[in-house]
Design a protein around this motif. Structure first.
Motif, PDB file in Angstrom:
ATOM      1  N   LEU A 239       0.820  -1.004  -0.039  1.00  0.00           N
ATOM      2  CA  LEU A 239       0.239   0.020   0.278  1.00  0.00           C
ATOM      3  C   LEU A 239       1.005   1.484   0.220  1.00  0.00           C
ATOM      4  CD1 LEU A 239      -2.810  -1.477   2.549  1.00  0.00           C
ATOM      5  CD2 LEU A 239      -3.083  -0.944   0.362  1.00  0.00           C
ATOM      6  N   PHE A 240       1.679   1.071   1.166  1.00  0.00           N
ATOM      7  CA  PHE A 240       2.754   2.133   0.731  1.00  0.00           C
ATOM      8  C   PHE A 240       3.933   2.475   0.246  1.00  0.00           C
ATOM      9  CE2 PHE A 240       0.962   2.184   5.021  1.00  0.00           C
ATOM     10  CZ  PHE A 240       0.584   3.659   5.222  1.00  0.00           C
ATOM     11  N   TYR A 241       3.909   1.516  -0.626  1.00  0.00           N
ATOM     12  CA  TYR A 241       5.220   1.655  -1.777  1.00  0.00           C
ATOM     13  C   TYR A 241       4.350   1.807  -3.394  1.00  0.00           C
ATOM     14  CZ  TYR A 241       7.714   0.512  -5.830  1.00  0.00           C
ATOM     15  OH  TYR A 241       8.874   0.330  -7.134  1.00  0.00           O
ATOM     16  N   ARG A 242       2.799   1.633  -2.871  1.00  0.00           N
ATOM     17  CA  ARG A 242       2.178   2.102  -4.044  1.00  0.00           C
ATOM     18  C   ARG A 242       2.411   4.085  -4.398  1.00  0.00           C
ATOM     19  NH1 ARG A 242      -3.295  -0.711  -4.275  1.00  0.00           N
ATOM     20  NH2 ARG A 242      -2.407  -2.250  -2.973  1.00  0.00           N
ATOM     21  N   LEU A 244       4.177   5.544  -2.247  1.00  0.00           N
ATOM     22  CA  LEU A 244       5.958   5.851  -2.977  1.00  0.00           C
ATOM     23  C   LEU A 244       5.682   6.757  -4.387  1.00  0.00           C
ATOM     24  CD1 LEU A 244       8.004   4.921  -0.419  1.00  0.00           C
ATOM     25  CD2 LEU A 244       7.405   7.051  -0.579  1.00  0.00           C
ATOM     26  N   SER A 245       5.965   5.481  -5.718  1.00  0.00           N
ATOM     27  CA  SER A 245       5.684   5.095  -6.241  1.00  0.00           C
ATOM     28  C   SER A 245       4.780   6.217  -7.042  1.00  0.00           C
ATOM     29  CB  SER A 245       6.078   3.445  -7.270  1.00  0.00           C
ATOM     30  OG  SER A 245       4.190   3.404  -6.707  1.00  0.00           O
ATOM     31  N   PHE A 246       3.738   6.662  -7.363  1.00  0.00           N
ATOM     32  CA  PHE A 246       2.373   7.547  -7.208  1.00  0.00           C
ATOM     33  C   PHE A 246       3.329   8.802  -7.594  1.00  0.00           C
ATOM     34  CE2 PHE A 246      -0.056  10.297  -7.268  1.00  0.00           C
ATOM     35  CZ  PHE A 246      -1.111  10.945  -8.097  1.00  0.00           C
ATOM     36  N   HIS A 247       4.359   8.912  -6.700  1.00  0.00           N
ATOM     37  CA  HIS A 247       4.605  10.621  -6.381  1.00  0.00           C
ATOM     38  C   HIS A 247       5.948  10.632  -6.523  1.00  0.00           C
ATOM     39  CE1 HIS A 247       0.983  12.374  -3.799  1.00  0.00           C
ATOM     40  NE2 HIS A 247       0.378  11.686  -3.529  1.00  0.00           N
ATOM     41  N   VAL A 250      10.560   7.443 -10.649  1.00  0.00           N
ATOM     42  CA  VAL A 250      12.004   7.705 -10.805  1.00  0.00           C
ATOM     43  C   VAL A 250      12.602   6.665  -9.849  1.00  0.00           C
ATOM     44  CG1 VAL A 250      13.710   7.651 -12.208  1.00  0.00           C
ATOM     45  CG2 VAL A 250      11.682   8.501 -12.979  1.00  0.00           C
ATOM     46  N   LYS A 251      12.738   7.731  -9.022  1.00  0.00           N
ATOM     47  CA  LYS A 251      12.907   7.262  -7.329  1.00  0.00           C
ATOM     48  C   LYS A 251      12.742   6.203  -7.253  1.00  0.00           C
ATOM     49  CE  LYS A 251      14.136   8.970  -2.645  1.00  0.00           C
ATOM     50  NZ  LYS A 251      13.537   9.978  -2.107  1.00  0.00           N
ATOM     51  N   TRP A 252      11.662   5.646  -7.037  1.00  0.00           N
ATOM     52  CA  TRP A 252      10.852   4.226  -6.410  1.00  0.00           C
ATOM     53  C   TRP A 252      10.725   3.317  -7.262  1.00  0.00           C
ATOM     54  CZ3 TRP A 252      11.725   3.488  -1.477  1.00  0.00           C
ATOM     55  CH2 TRP A 252      11.744   4.845  -0.885  1.00  0.00           C
ATOM     56  N   SER A 253      10.938   3.150  -8.811  1.00  0.00           N
ATOM     57  CA  SER A 253      11.163   2.203  -9.641  1.00  0.00           C
ATOM     58  C   SER A 253      11.419   1.029  -9.050  1.00  0.00           C
ATOM     59  CB  SER A 253      11.888   2.633 -11.210  1.00  0.00           C
ATOM     60  OG  SER A 253      13.284   2.046 -11.045  1.00  0.00           O
ATOM     61  N   SER A 254      10.430   0.082  -9.601  1.00  0.00           N
ATOM     62  CA  SER A 254      11.138  -1.316  -9.267  1.00  0.00           C
ATOM     63  C   SER A 254      11.861  -1.552  -9.417  1.00  0.00           C
ATOM     64  CB  SER A 254      10.182  -2.784  -9.863  1.00  0.00           C
ATOM     65  OG  SER A 254      10.127  -2.173 -11.227  1.00  0.00           O
ATOM     66  N   PHE A 341       6.794   7.273   5.288  1.00  0.00           N
ATOM     67  CA  PHE A 341       6.598   8.339   6.375  1.00  0.00           C
ATOM     68  C   PHE A 341       7.362   8.923   6.406  1.00  0.00           C
ATOM     69  CE2 PHE A 341       8.899   9.280  10.397  1.00  0.00           C
ATOM     70  CZ  PHE A 341       7.615   9.663  11.506  1.00  0.00           C
ATOM     71  N   ALA A 342       8.192   9.528   5.873  1.00  0.00           N
ATOM     72  CA  ALA A 342       9.054  10.516   5.662  1.00  0.00           C
ATOM     73  C   ALA A 342       8.608  11.388   4.276  1.00  0.00           C
ATOM     74  CB  ALA A 342      10.729  10.175   4.914  1.00  0.00           C
ATOM     75  N   LEU A 343       7.527  11.149   3.564  1.00  0.00           N
ATOM     76  CA  LEU A 343       7.408  11.979   2.720  1.00  0.00           C
ATOM     77  C   LEU A 343       5.995  12.219   3.084  1.00  0.00           C
ATOM     78  CD1 LEU A 343       6.692  12.115  -0.989  1.00  0.00           C
ATOM     79  CD2 LEU A 343       5.045  10.355  -0.569  1.00  0.00           C
TER      80      LEU A 343
END
Length: 777
Positions: A239-242, A244-247, A250-254, A341-343
């Protein structure tokens, strides 16, 4: 023969033309005699037919004929219509017949450990009284629809389902139907309250649990499959990875995810070079586990307060590990939570968007939540407070991952208006098991008081049984399973639960040599593949074959020689036409003491070939300082499975063999079987389950065997050490672990209390005291 409860048990047999009398033998020899019977070496003293030794739970040890004989010999076990306590002989003296007991003189001088102790039912089980928990206060129309679809709710379940607005804590005891409550509550929200499914977040701890809940929802009356698909459900990480990757796609690409353990270890090993830490001396896997714990507890590298030298080194690695990931643009699974959490902390507007979108939160297994997960849920639910947390503090067993039952215990502090509902009906286990579990867990002080009630009685008490050691424990369990299968049980009915993977070795070996199907965890390595065990076995292998390349490679760490020396050893072997073992004397390390030890390895290893496996292992320990290697490697920092414990377990296994060749053949066979069983486990639908207690949580079986219920095993040594230092939290978690193990059983429960553990006298687990002591009146 002896008659007990009308059944005559055969107590004598021939082995190598010598008469064995079970009443005159030490218990230590029973397992060996059992093995001799399997090899066909035990014979009936009367008819000469093959017999075996029965080592089980339900009956005392006795010999029995393998094949039914048409003409029964006098020593064959037989049923008697009368009940005798012991057959007797008489002698004439002064005109009177005087009874003479059978040969018990030798038994009289035995110590307590040498006497077979019968299985005992647990004590203090109160009479069964069924509670009528049916409820009719739920909306009639919906209740009727639920009933027609096979969904029945008791009064407290219905209250949890229908309380939608405001914070709610559902204390779902073992077997209380928490999944039913979660799914029914979700269905009620969608159908009766017409709540937008996209505003509901359903959080589980496994993807499988989330998928199963959605599947169950589709079976509810009047459920719209489109709405079910719109539910936002999944694990914390997904859930929280979704988000992160939405916002930041590039940084959170799999592709930047470190999704393999070896990838994380590679980074941390690179960070170790400057610290001059070598993998032979430092347990990187444990360091990564500790780093994960700190991250999930929201402890940044600069905020770590090491408690010992090992943690001090690990804290430095933590800092370098995080720096290396950042430089390479990589992230691990823990970063999915800490990153989100940081986001939210750094971007209040983004947090506000999700607070507005999600109005309702359902959290499964709330007792297993850690700090970062809890803080994330507090952030998201800050506006509505519509949090439904479902869990059981008595089943919180993941402290090593950062889980903390205190969040459940203190729920009302952060949610002052919270309603608390306790689901106290156990629909899984028989009254006798539930009562025993209640008594065990009641001694924990840090818990919400609750007592579960069963829905049925099986008239079968849970039993404690008392094997001599781990080997006999495994044999007794196998025999009991075979007895039950003959009576109609299926392999899927059984589970054997242990504290750590190492505790499964003997049971695995018995089952592997039987025809019974069984399965085990996919990540369960063979006991003989464990690092310390493999190192020790390599010395034994070299005593038989001095040119065993794998064995040479595996002994180098224990000699504190780098793996790069392997190529030099191979070259020396060719140039000087000598064995790989002999080449150890040519290694130059620059340290006179170490070079002297390397020369000593050759005669010591060669001396092993004529020894028994146990003596050979003890020789390596004594002559080559193997224990020093274990300690220096850092493996002793592992709270759960110490290298020195692995060595003790290896000695227990080695006692069953007289020659090194036979023992080594056995270890190779078991390693191959482990890999084969793991592959077959994927396709087995009807198999006995071998599992750690942690992995068995949430599952249920008709028959459960809990092995090693002794001090040092359950509770584990690490908890006892902490308790002696004034910290009772680990001991309370160990008691919760026992509670989880016991409540996996539906009808039959057997708890093993071995007399010996790892070659030393063992003492019954303190957790058994409430169900073994007689209650004073």
């Amino acid at each position: 023969m002896i008659a007990l409860n009308g059944v005559f048990f055969m107590k004598t047999a021939l082995l190598h033309n010598k008469v064995l009398n079970l009443e005159q033998l030490n218990r230590e020899s029973f397992q060996q005699i059992y093995q001799e019977g399997k090899k066909g070496k035990l014979l009936c003293p009367d008819c000469g037919g093959s017999v075996r030794l029965y080592l089980g739970i339900s009956k005392e040890p006795h010999f029995y004929h393998i094949q039914h004989k048409s003409k029964r010999c006098k020593d064959v076990e037989q049923e008697s219509e009368t009940v005798e306590t012991e057959s007797k002989e008489f002698i004439e003296r002064n005109g009177f017949q005087i009874p003479v007991s059978r040969a018990i003189a030798s038994a009289a001088v035995k110590d307590a450990e040498s006497i077979f102790k019968k299985a005992q039912p647990v004590k203090n089980i109160p009479p069964y009284t069924k509670e009528n928990a049916q409820n009719h206060s739920f909306p009639d129309e919906y209740l009727q629809a639920l009933s027609q679809s096979g969904v029945f709710l008791d009064e407290r379940q219905a209250a949890a389902v229908s309380h939608i607005e405001g914070p709610l804590l559902v204390l779902a005891g073992a077997g209380s139907g928490k999944t039913r409550v979660l799914t029914t509550r979700t269905a009620f929200m969608l159908r009766e309250r017409k709540i937008d499914p996209k505003s509901i977040m359903l959080v589980t701890f496994t993807a499988k649990a989330a998928a199963e809940m959605k599947e169950r929802l589709l079976d509810y009356p009047g459920m719209d499959s489109r709405k079910v698909r719109q539910l936002v459900s999944g694990t914390f990480h997904s859930l929280f990875y979704r988000i992160l990757s939405f916002h930041s796609a590039v940084k959170w690409s799999s592709g930047k995810l470190l999704n393999r353990e070896w990838q994380r270890e590679q980074i941390i090993k690179e960070a170790c070079k400057d610290l001059k830490l070598d993998e032979k001396e430092f347990a990187f896997d444990l360091a990564l586990q500790q780093i994960s714990y700190w991250k999930n507890s929201l402890i940044r590298p600069e905020k770590v307060h090491p408690e010992n030298d090992w943690e001090e080194q690990t804290a430095i690695l933590y800092k370098r590990y995080e720096q290396a990931k950042e430089q390479k643009g990589l992230f691990d699974f823990d970063d999915m939570l800490t990153g989100c959490f940081a986001l939210f902390q750094d971007n209040p507007d983004i947090l506000g968007q999700y607070q507005n979108r999600f109005q309702y939160f359902l959290i499964d297994e709330f007792q297993d939540i850690n700090k970062v997960q809890y803080e994330l849920m507090k952030m998201l639910s800050a506006q509505t407070k519509n949090v439904c947390a479902v869990g059981d503090d008595d089943q919180s067993i993941y402290a090593f991952r950062g889980s903390d039952p205190q969040y459940l215990l203190d729920f009302e502090k952060d949610f002052p208006e919270a309603k608390v509902i306790t689901l106290n009906q156990n629909y899984r286990s028989a009254h006798e098991i539930v009562s025993a579990a209640n008594q065990i867990i009641s001694l924990n002080k840090q818990r919400r008081a609750k007592s579960m009630n069963a829905q049925y009685s099986s008239d079968q008490q849970p039993f404690l049984f008392f094997p001599y050691d781990e080997e006999e424990e495994a044999t007794m369990i196998l025999t009991d399973i075979q007895d039950k299968i003959e009576k109609g049980y299926e392999p899927r009915d059984f589970a054997v639960l242990f504290r750590t993977h190492a505790g499964s070795r003997a049971v695995f070996e018995r089952l592997a040599n039987s025809s019974l199907p069984f399965k085990l965890d996919q990540d369960a390595e063979s006991f003989y593949d464990r690092f310390i065990v493999r190192s020790m076995l390599s010395f034994l292998k070299l005593s038989i074959n001095e040119d065993d390349q794998n064995a040479i490679k595996d002994i180098l760490p224990s000699l504190f020689v780098k793996q790069t020396a392997l190529q030099d050893i191979k070259a020396e072997s060719i140039l000087k036409d000598c064995s790989l073992l002999e080449c150890l004397s040519h290694i130059k390390t620059g340290f006179a003491f170490q070079e002297s030890k390397l020369k000593k390895v050759i005669p010591v290893t060669r001396s092993l070939s004529g020894l028994t496996p146990v003596t050979a292992i003890e020789t390596i320990e004594k002559e080559l300082g193997f224990q020093d290697f274990i300690k220096k490697r850092g493996n002793e920092g592992n709270k759960m499975e110490k290298g020195s414990d692995d060595l003790k377990d290896l000695k227990v296994a080695a006692r069953n063999f007289n020659s090194l060749a036979e023992f080594l053949e056995h270890t190779e066979h078991m390693k191959a079987m482990n890999n084969e069983i793991k592959q077959l486990s994927k396709s087995y639908n009807n198999a006995i389950t071998l599992s750690t207690i942690h992995r068995a949580k949430g599952l249920e079986y008709n028959v459960v065997y809990v092995v090693g219920a002794v001090e040092g095993s359950l509770p584990h040594d690490h908890a006892l050490e902490a308790y002696r230092s004034g910290d009772s939290a680990p001991l309370e978690e160990e008691r919760r672990l026992m509670y989880v193990a016991v409540t996996r059983a539906k009808r039959d429960l057997y708890i093993s209390v071995p007399e010996k553990r790892r070659g030393r006298k063992a003492y019954p687990s303190r957790f058994l005291a409430p169900i073994t002591r007689s209650t004073r009146r």
